[in-house]
Design a protein around this motif. Sequence first.
Motif, short mmCIF file in Angstrom:
data_model
loop_
_atom_site.label_atom_id
_atom_site.label_comp_id
_atom_site.label_asym_id
_atom_site.label_seq_id
_atom_site.Cartn_x
_atom_site.Cartn_y
_atom_site.Cartn_z
N ARG A 36 0.83 -1.21 0.00
CA ARG A 36 0.00 0.00 0.00
C ARG A 36 0.86 1.25 0.00
NH1 ARG A 36 -2.99 -1.19 4.01
NH2 ARG A 36 -1.66 -0.29 5.60
N THR A 37 1.93 1.25 0.78
CA THR A 37 2.83 2.39 0.82
C THR A 37 3.51 2.60 -0.53
OG1 THR A 37 3.26 1.98 3.16
CG2 THR A 37 4.80 3.42 2.01
N VAL A 38 3.97 1.52 -1.12
CA VAL A 38 4.62 1.60 -2.43
C VAL A 38 3.64 2.15 -3.47
CG1 VAL A 38 5.73 0.28 -4.28
CG2 VAL A 38 6.22 -0.26 -1.88
N ALA A 39 2.38 1.68 -3.40
CA ALA A 39 1.37 2.14 -4.35
C ALA A 39 1.09 3.63 -4.17
CB ALA A 39 0.09 1.33 -4.18
N LEU A 40 1.01 4.08 -2.92
CA LEU A 40 0.76 5.50 -2.65
C LEU A 40 1.89 6.35 -3.19
CD1 LEU A 40 -0.59 5.30 1.02
CD2 LEU A 40 -1.89 5.96 -1.01
N LEU A 41 3.13 5.92 -2.97
CA LEU A 41 4.28 6.67 -3.49
C LEU A 41 4.28 6.67 -5.02
CD1 LEU A 41 7.08 5.52 -1.01
CD2 LEU A 41 5.89 7.72 -1.06
N GLY A 42 3.84 5.55 -5.61
CA GLY A 42 3.76 5.49 -7.06
C GLY A 42 2.74 6.47 -7.63
N VAL A 43 1.59 6.57 -6.96
CA VAL A 43 0.57 7.53 -7.40
C VAL A 43 1.09 8.96 -7.28
CG1 VAL A 43 -1.70 8.49 -6.85
CG2 VAL A 43 -1.37 6.01 -6.90
N LEU A 44 1.77 9.24 -6.17
CA LEU A 44 2.32 10.59 -5.97
C LEU A 44 3.37 10.91 -7.03
CD1 LEU A 44 2.67 10.59 -2.07
CD2 LEU A 44 1.05 11.92 -3.43
N ALA A 45 4.18 9.92 -7.39
CA ALA A 45 5.20 10.15 -8.42
C ALA A 45 4.57 10.38 -9.79
CB ALA A 45 6.15 8.95 -8.48
N ALA A 46 3.36 9.84 -10.00
CA ALA A 46 2.71 9.98 -11.30
C ALA A 46 2.10 11.36 -11.50
CB ALA A 46 1.62 8.91 -11.45
N VAL A 47 1.77 12.05 -10.41
CA VAL A 47 1.11 13.36 -10.55
C VAL A 47 1.99 14.36 -11.31
CG1 VAL A 47 0.16 15.34 -9.29
CG2 VAL A 47 -0.35 13.01 -8.53
N PRO A 48 3.28 14.54 -10.95
CA PRO A 48 4.11 15.47 -11.73
C PRO A 48 4.24 15.06 -13.20
CG PRO A 48 5.18 14.91 -9.66
CD PRO A 48 4.03 13.98 -9.81
N VAL A 49 4.23 13.76 -13.47
CA VAL A 49 4.31 13.29 -14.86
C VAL A 49 3.09 13.77 -15.63
CG1 VAL A 49 4.43 11.26 -16.35
CG2 VAL A 49 5.65 11.27 -14.16
N LEU A 50 1.91 13.62 -15.03
CA LEU A 50 0.68 14.05 -15.70
C LEU A 50 0.66 15.56 -15.91
CD1 LEU A 50 -1.90 11.79 -13.81
CD2 LEU A 50 -0.92 11.45 -16.09
N ILE A 51 1.11 16.31 -14.89
CA ILE A 51 1.15 17.77 -15.03
C ILE A 51 2.11 18.16 -16.14
CG2 ILE A 51 1.75 19.94 -13.88
CD1 ILE A 51 0.91 18.68 -11.24
N GLY A 52 3.29 17.54 -16.14
CA GLY A 52 4.28 17.86 -17.16
C GLY A 52 3.79 17.56 -18.57
N ILE A 53 3.15 16.40 -18.73
CA ILE A 53 2.62 16.03 -20.04
C ILE A 53 1.52 17.00 -20.47
CG2 ILE A 53 1.30 14.27 -21.28
CD1 ILE A 53 2.82 12.16 -19.69
N ALA A 54 0.64 17.35 -19.53
CA ALA A 54 -0.45 18.27 -19.85
C ALA A 54 0.09 19.63 -20.30
CB ALA A 54 -1.36 18.44 -18.63
N VAL A 55 1.08 20.14 -19.58
CA VAL A 55 1.67 21.44 -19.95
C VAL A 55 2.38 21.34 -21.29
CG1 VAL A 55 3.37 23.18 -19.30
CG2 VAL A 55 1.87 22.21 -17.56
#
Length: 297
Positions: A36-55
Amino acid sequence: MSQAETAAPAARRTRGPLRSLGLFRSELTLTFRRWRTVALLGVLAAVPVLIGIAVKIETGDGGTVGGGGPEGGAGPAFVTQITNNGLFLVFAALAATLPVFLPMAVGVVAGDSVAGEANAGTLRYLLVAPAGRTRLLLAKFVAVCAFCLAAALVVALSALAVGALFFPLGDVTTISGIPVSFAEGLWRAVLIAAVVAGSLVGLAAIGLFVSTLTGSGVAAMATTVGLLITVQILDTIPQLDAVHPYLFPHYWLSFADLMREPLLWDEVLRNLGLQAVYAAVFGSAAWARFSTKDVTA
């Protein structure tokens, strides 16, 4: 007195700190090895990726990023600067995750810290060990605080990598309009990540306290996240202006002041002080509850 009798107290004093260190290390390992901890950190790491791609997509044809100016809020002010300097993706990602994603992740980990052990039937076995309830509770709080720091750093490092991949890097123009070197901007990014982690300490203490009240990890996590949402809603109601400065999320976005020149510390220190008060109050409540709790699971 024999030599063995003289050495015995010294050996016990030595074993005490070593036992505490072993307990802290065990709690840290347990926390970060959970899927669960690894999954939470993975989701958090994905947020900047999505923001960067969107921009990147929005500006790919020469367009500009929509958003307010420097006074329009920390998030919009940082997002509009990403195309000029990828380092701003770090600040934008932290501003985007702090209101929702980061605190929800911390709420899940903190809420499960004690209640999850009780639900799994392992809590009483931990208490059989000579660590003691106070030391065990402190170890769990340290582990949750370590997760706060790890979560903030994961967001920052992911954003830095994506920012370097998609956008140029260089001197940083602060919110005040004064340029600073890239090294100075990078140092401020580390400082801001640390402040964001410190901003979550109060919530970590609340989650730990809630976790001592129930034997269900799911109930503790849901209650902690529910309290988070409720307090954030209260912080948006103008009629409750008088109590806003005492709500733990009120100064969360004050880290934007660390991107001014010179740095403004007033609200940042007010935020960290407020988190310390919440940690002291709810940490004491958690200790009072846990030290007298009848553990049967």
